[in-house]
Write a protein that holds these residues in place. Structure first.
Motif, PDB file in Angstrom:
ATOM      1  N   GLU A 132      10.577  -2.363   0.281  1.00 39.69           N
ATOM      2  CA  GLU A 132      10.299  -3.588   1.032  1.00 39.69           C
ATOM      3  C   GLU A 132      10.819  -3.428   2.449  1.00 39.69           C
ATOM      4  N   ARG A 186      11.292  -5.769   5.568  1.00 40.45           N
ATOM      5  CA  ARG A 186      11.210  -7.127   6.095  1.00 40.45           C
ATOM      6  C   ARG A 186      11.169  -7.093   7.613  1.00 40.45           C
ATOM      7  N   GLU A 187      10.471  -8.051   8.175  1.00 39.61           N
ATOM      8  CA  GLU A 187      10.349  -8.121   9.628  1.00 39.61           C
ATOM      9  C   GLU A 187      11.725  -8.200  10.280  1.00 39.61           C
ATOM     10  N   LYS A 231       8.901  -7.823  15.484  1.00 33.45           N
ATOM     11  CA  LYS A 231       7.588  -7.311  15.080  1.00 33.45           C
ATOM     12  C   LYS A 231       7.749  -6.005  14.321  1.00 33.45           C
ATOM     13  N   SER A 257       0.695  -5.746   3.145  1.00 31.26           N
ATOM     14  CA  SER A 257       1.372  -6.834   3.838  1.00 31.26           C
ATOM     15  C   SER A 257       1.680  -7.910   2.813  1.00 31.26           C
ATOM     16  N   ALA A 258       2.888  -8.460   2.862  1.00 28.94           N
ATOM     17  CA  ALA A 258       3.276  -9.423   1.844  1.00 28.94           C
ATOM     18  C   ALA A 258       4.345 -10.360   2.370  1.00 28.94           C
ATOM     19  N   ASP A 259       4.430 -11.518   1.740  1.00 26.08           N
ATOM     20  CA  ASP A 259       5.574 -12.391   1.981  1.00 26.08           C
ATOM     21  C   ASP A 259       6.673 -11.921   1.054  1.00 26.08           C
ATOM     22  N   GLU A 295       7.662 -12.453   6.370  1.00 25.66           N
ATOM     23  CA  GLU A 295       6.569 -11.505   6.420  1.00 25.66           C
ATOM     24  C   GLU A 295       7.121 -10.092   6.438  1.00 25.66           C
ATOM     25  N   GLY A 296       6.522  -9.246   5.653  1.00 24.89           N
ATOM     26  CA  GLY A 296       6.998  -7.874   5.583  1.00 24.89           C
ATOM     27  C   GLY A 296       5.942  -6.962   5.009  1.00 24.89           C
TER      28      GLY A 296
END
Length: 66
Positions: free
Chosen positions: A9, A11-12, A18, A43-45, A56-57
């Motif tokens: 994972e 993460r932003e 960004k 792309s996923a939450d 968002e990540g």
């Protein structure tokens, strides 16, 4: 031939705002050095550790033969 999979994972917030190509490239190269091959980027939450809601990540999926 059997395979094993690993999902990372990104993460932003971890990446610093960004999505950073440099950060992603570093993760890909680190895993490639361990024999992992990129299978998919989604792309996923991604749920954060603090409270409800998502951040968002990216989910980066790798595979390699066992």
């Amino acid at each position: 031939m059997p395979y094993q999979y690993k999902v990372v994972e990104l993460r932003e917030k971890m990446i610093g705002g960004k999505m950073s190509g440099d950060r992603l490239e570093k993760v890909l190269n680190e895993h490639a050095g361990q024999g992992w091959q990129l299978k998919a980027i989604t792309s996923a939450d991604v749920k954060g550790r603090m409270g409800p809601g998502g951040v968002e990540g990216l989910l980066v999926t790798f595979e390699r033969p066992i």
